[in-house]
Design a protein around this motif. Structure first.
Motif, short mmCIF file in Angstrom:
data_model
loop_
_atom_site.label_atom_id
_atom_site.label_comp_id
_atom_site.label_asym_id
_atom_site.label_seq_id
_atom_site.Cartn_x
_atom_site.Cartn_y
_atom_site.Cartn_z
N GLU A 99 0.84 -1.20 0.00
CA GLU A 99 0.00 0.00 0.00
C GLU A 99 0.88 1.25 0.00
N GLY A 100 0.59 2.16 -0.93
CA GLY A 100 1.37 3.38 -1.06
C GLY A 100 2.42 3.33 -2.13
N ASP A 101 2.69 2.16 -2.71
CA ASP A 101 3.73 2.03 -3.73
C ASP A 101 3.33 2.70 -5.03
N ASN A 102 4.34 3.23 -5.72
CA ASN A 102 4.20 3.55 -7.14
C ASN A 102 4.46 2.28 -7.93
N VAL A 103 3.70 2.08 -8.99
CA VAL A 103 3.81 0.86 -9.78
C VAL A 103 4.03 1.22 -11.24
N GLU A 104 4.98 0.56 -11.87
CA GLU A 104 5.22 0.70 -13.30
C GLU A 104 5.28 -0.69 -13.93
N VAL A 105 4.43 -0.89 -14.92
CA VAL A 105 4.40 -2.18 -15.62
C VAL A 105 4.59 -1.91 -17.11
N THR B 93 -4.94 9.03 -12.83
CA THR B 93 -4.11 8.32 -13.82
C THR B 93 -4.96 7.43 -14.70
N GLY B 94 -6.08 7.95 -15.19
CA GLY B 94 -6.96 7.16 -16.04
C GLY B 94 -6.26 6.60 -17.26
N TRP B 95 -5.16 7.21 -17.68
CA TRP B 95 -4.40 6.71 -18.83
C TRP B 95 -3.87 5.30 -18.58
N ALA B 96 -3.80 4.88 -17.34
CA ALA B 96 -3.28 3.56 -17.00
C ALA B 96 -4.38 2.56 -16.71
N ASP B 97 -5.65 2.93 -16.93
CA ASP B 97 -6.75 2.03 -16.56
C ASP B 97 -6.86 0.84 -17.49
N SER C 259 5.12 -1.20 -27.22
CA SER C 259 5.01 -1.35 -25.77
C SER C 259 4.42 -0.08 -25.16
N TYR C 260 3.96 -0.22 -23.94
CA TYR C 260 3.39 0.89 -23.18
C TYR C 260 3.62 0.61 -21.71
N THR C 261 4.06 1.61 -20.97
CA THR C 261 4.31 1.46 -19.54
C THR C 261 3.18 2.08 -18.75
N TYR C 262 2.45 1.23 -18.03
CA TYR C 262 1.37 1.69 -17.16
C TYR C 262 1.99 2.18 -15.85
N LYS C 263 1.67 3.43 -15.49
CA LYS C 263 2.23 4.03 -14.27
C LYS C 263 1.09 4.52 -13.39
N PHE C 264 1.08 4.07 -12.15
CA PHE C 264 0.04 4.48 -11.21
C PHE C 264 0.52 4.25 -9.79
N LEU D 234 -9.01 22.48 -7.98
CA LEU D 234 -7.61 22.47 -7.56
C LEU D 234 -6.76 21.64 -8.52
N PRO D 235 -5.48 21.97 -8.65
CA PRO D 235 -4.61 21.15 -9.50
C PRO D 235 -4.60 19.68 -9.09
N SER D 236 -4.70 19.41 -7.79
CA SER D 236 -4.69 18.04 -7.30
C SER D 236 -5.99 17.29 -7.61
N GLN D 237 -6.96 17.99 -8.18
CA GLN D 237 -8.25 17.37 -8.53
C GLN D 237 -8.43 17.28 -10.05
N SER D 238 -7.34 17.39 -10.77
CA SER D 238 -7.40 17.37 -12.23
C SER D 238 -6.68 16.15 -12.79
N LEU D 239 -7.19 15.67 -13.92
CA LEU D 239 -6.56 14.57 -14.63
C LEU D 239 -5.14 14.95 -15.04
N LEU D 240 -4.19 14.07 -14.80
CA LEU D 240 -2.81 14.32 -15.21
C LEU D 240 -2.70 14.29 -16.74
N PRO D 241 -1.70 14.94 -17.31
CA PRO D 241 -1.52 14.89 -18.76
C PRO D 241 -1.22 13.47 -19.23
N PRO D 242 -1.51 13.18 -20.50
CA PRO D 242 -1.23 11.83 -21.01
C PRO D 242 0.27 11.57 -21.07
#
Length: 579
Positions: free
Chosen positions: A68-74, A96-100, A115-120, A564-572
């Protein structure tokens, strides 16, 4: 033997990671990296050898274990000629909807050779989830466990001897792409699978499968944590272990008030974590059967078979040969196929833990209520086509009588760049277009031809949203597992028959309703879910019976950015696949 070796590998990997300190601390700065190679591999089951789509050549695929709390990259590399995507089922993907992962919803598919790296980041979640392909019917074999270890100790005191993964799947002797294509070409029901599997192994009741039987050795008087996952494509399943009770402690990576049960019912996409106490007196073989069979809530053809594995108590001296006939097995507490009463009782027992450490933040009031029917539809056969559905028609499915059509571009990209024309519209009807006796229509004589479109609805950031999912009797009533992407939700109410907006909300559980990401809408009934729509992006809602999703039983909704910026979707991300 294959089954034992496969599970032993899982346990050793987890154990070695923990011992070596490679499962990181709970710091949010920790990043866990994985590599997935989507590739074909020859696999033999049920006397058939076929090219099976796999990840890293594994069936089921590799387990992802994080804290719990980890950043994940696949990094997912597509080594086949067909498109693919991966969905991290139940991960909230906050901003991070881009990683859904669902194809054409949040991303274009990963093309062959790319390839594509999912980051969340895994935030405020702990427990058992799953990952699976989310393109076409690829999740028939492309799936695996996603385990999130908690920052804090488990909220139950039983000492755990070890963990046992139990992942259900389906096996087709035929090419699953051909099964899907034939279904869509002729508007017919899909051919059912040829068997169910436990951790990729069908068990002795199928042809040539005695050697492909899951076997788990346990010690008497110990507690084991079973992480149960239903990755099957089209079937809800009952599961039980002969003569043993199970204590449910978590569903869909959310702790529950513990309760004991003789069996569980689990829908595709759902997970159930249970405690097993090995407190029985074994005979000389030391063997107890564990088995899964379908929960039959419809009248369509289905895979009427049972997958079986075994618990073996350590120290038993007798030899054991798995029986190859169902009538020679003592399954005891496994429910019968049509035991809707058991399925209903089981669901009613589920309650959020609702403790001070793990509160139940169910919305007490709502800003918006969306009521949608869930229907199977029969469409007239177009001219000059051959249709093999009921009475020569074509089968479709719909929500509020709209059958979802996937666009050719990513809906999330279209929304982000404000170029939605020709991709989707924001006019999904928020109430049924026609009021009638949804649960009382004659299933064979009445029908509504569906309409087609790519429609969604929009809500402002922070909206307290209620969605009422109303089943209908068109063609046949059925239990529908509905999965919501991007959010957990609370199941505040459910029942049989028609939802009554003036009476049923008065009976909602707003104290400790179960929190999930996939809800089983009762056969011929309804379920009401509540959530706080605080995750900006475009989110898919669909039936997790893949056949129904292919027929169009889906919709989507947009959560707008907050102030707020923290309530916005991150860029792709830069490597986001292009259509």
């Amino acid at each position: 033997m294959d089954g034992f070796v496969q599970h032993l590998g899982f346990v050793l990997v987890i154990a070695l990671l923990i011992i070596a300190g490679m499962l990181p601390s709970s710091s949010s700065e920790t990043t866990r990296r994985f590599e997935f190679n989507v590739e074909w591999k020859k696999v033999t089951r049920l006397c058939h050898t076929k090219q099976l789509l796999t990840v890293n050549g594994e069936y089921p695929g590799p387990t992802i274990a994080v804290r719990e709390g980890d950043n994940v990259e696949v990094k997912v590399s597509n080594g086949i000629a067909k498109n693919t995507t991966i969905h991290w089922h139940g991960i909230r993907q906050f901003r991070t909807g881009w990683a859904d992962g669902p194809a054409y919803i949040t991303q274009c598919p990963i093309r062959g050779g790319q390839s594509y790296t999912y980051k969340f980041t895994v935030e405020d979640q702990r427990g058992t989830l799953l990952w699976h392909a989310h393109h076409s019917w690829q999740r028939a074999s492309v799936y695996g466990a996603f385990i999130i270890y908690p920052r804090m100790p488990y909220p139950f005191s039983a000492p755990i001897q070890t963990e046992i993964p139990v992942i259900f799947g389906e096996w087709w002797n035929a090419d699953v792409d051909a099964v899907e294509n034939e279904m869509l070409m002729f508007g017919k029901g899909a051919n059912s699978s040829d068997g169910y599997t436990i951790n990729g192994l069908p068990g002795p009741l199928y042809p040539c499968s005695v050697k492909d039987t899951f076997m788990e050795t346990v010690e008497r008087g110990k507690n084991y944590l079973l992480r149960i996952i239903n990755a099957a494509l089209n079937d809800e399943l009952f599961f039980a272990i002969a003569k043993h009770t199970l204590t449910v402690v978590e569903v869909d990576a959310v702790y529950t008030k513990p309760f004991t049960t003789t069996a569980i019912m689990i829908a595709p996409g759902q997970t159930t974590t249970v405690l097993l106490n090995t407190n029985q007196l074994p005979d000389s073989t030391g063997i107890f059967a564990m088995a899964a069979r379908p929960y039959l809530s419809s009248v369509v053809p289905f895979d009427n078979s049972t997958t079986v594995g075994f618990l073996k108590y350590k120290g038993a001296s007798g030899n054991f040969m798995p029986p190859t006939r169902l009538d020679r097995l003592q399954l005891y507490n496994l429910p019968e196929l049509q035991d809707t009463a058991f399925a209903t009782r089981f669901d009613k027992k589920l309650r959020s833990l609702a403790s001070s450490q793990y509160p139940c933040n169910v919305p007490k009031k709502i800003d918006k209520r969306v009521i949608t029917t869930i229907s199977l539809n029969l469409q007239d056969c177009p001219a000059n086509q051959t249709c093999k559905g009921y009475k020569g028609g074509r089968f479709y499915a719909s929500m509020n009588n709209f059958s979802f059509v996937r666009p050719q571009l990513s809906m999330l990209e279209a929304y982000y760049h404000n170029k939605t024309a020709g991709v989707f519209t924001s006019d999904f009807p928020e109430n049924p277009p026609k009021v009638f006796d949804y649960a009382g229509v004659d299933r064979l004589t009445e029908n509504m031809n569906t309409e087609f479109g790519t429609k969604l609805f929009r809500v402002p950031h922070g909206t307290y949203l209620e969605i009422v999912l109303q089943g209908t009797n068109f063609l046949h009533p059925e239990n529908h597992p509905i999965h919501v992407h991007g959010h957990n939700f609370f199941i505040v109410g459910s029942g049989f028959g028609n939802f009554n907006v003036s009476k049923d909300p008065d009976k909602y559980n707003l104290i400790d309703p179960p929190e999930r990401n996939t809800v089983g809408v009762p056969m011929g009934g309804w379920a009401a879910i509540r959530l706080k729509a605080d995750n900006p992006g475009v989110w898919f809602i669909h039936c997790h019976l893949e056949e129904h999703t292919s027929w169009g039983l889906a919709m989507a909704f947009v959560v707008e950015n907050g102030p707020l910026p923290s309530q916005s979707l991150l860029p792709p991300p830069e490597d986001l696949p292009q259509c």
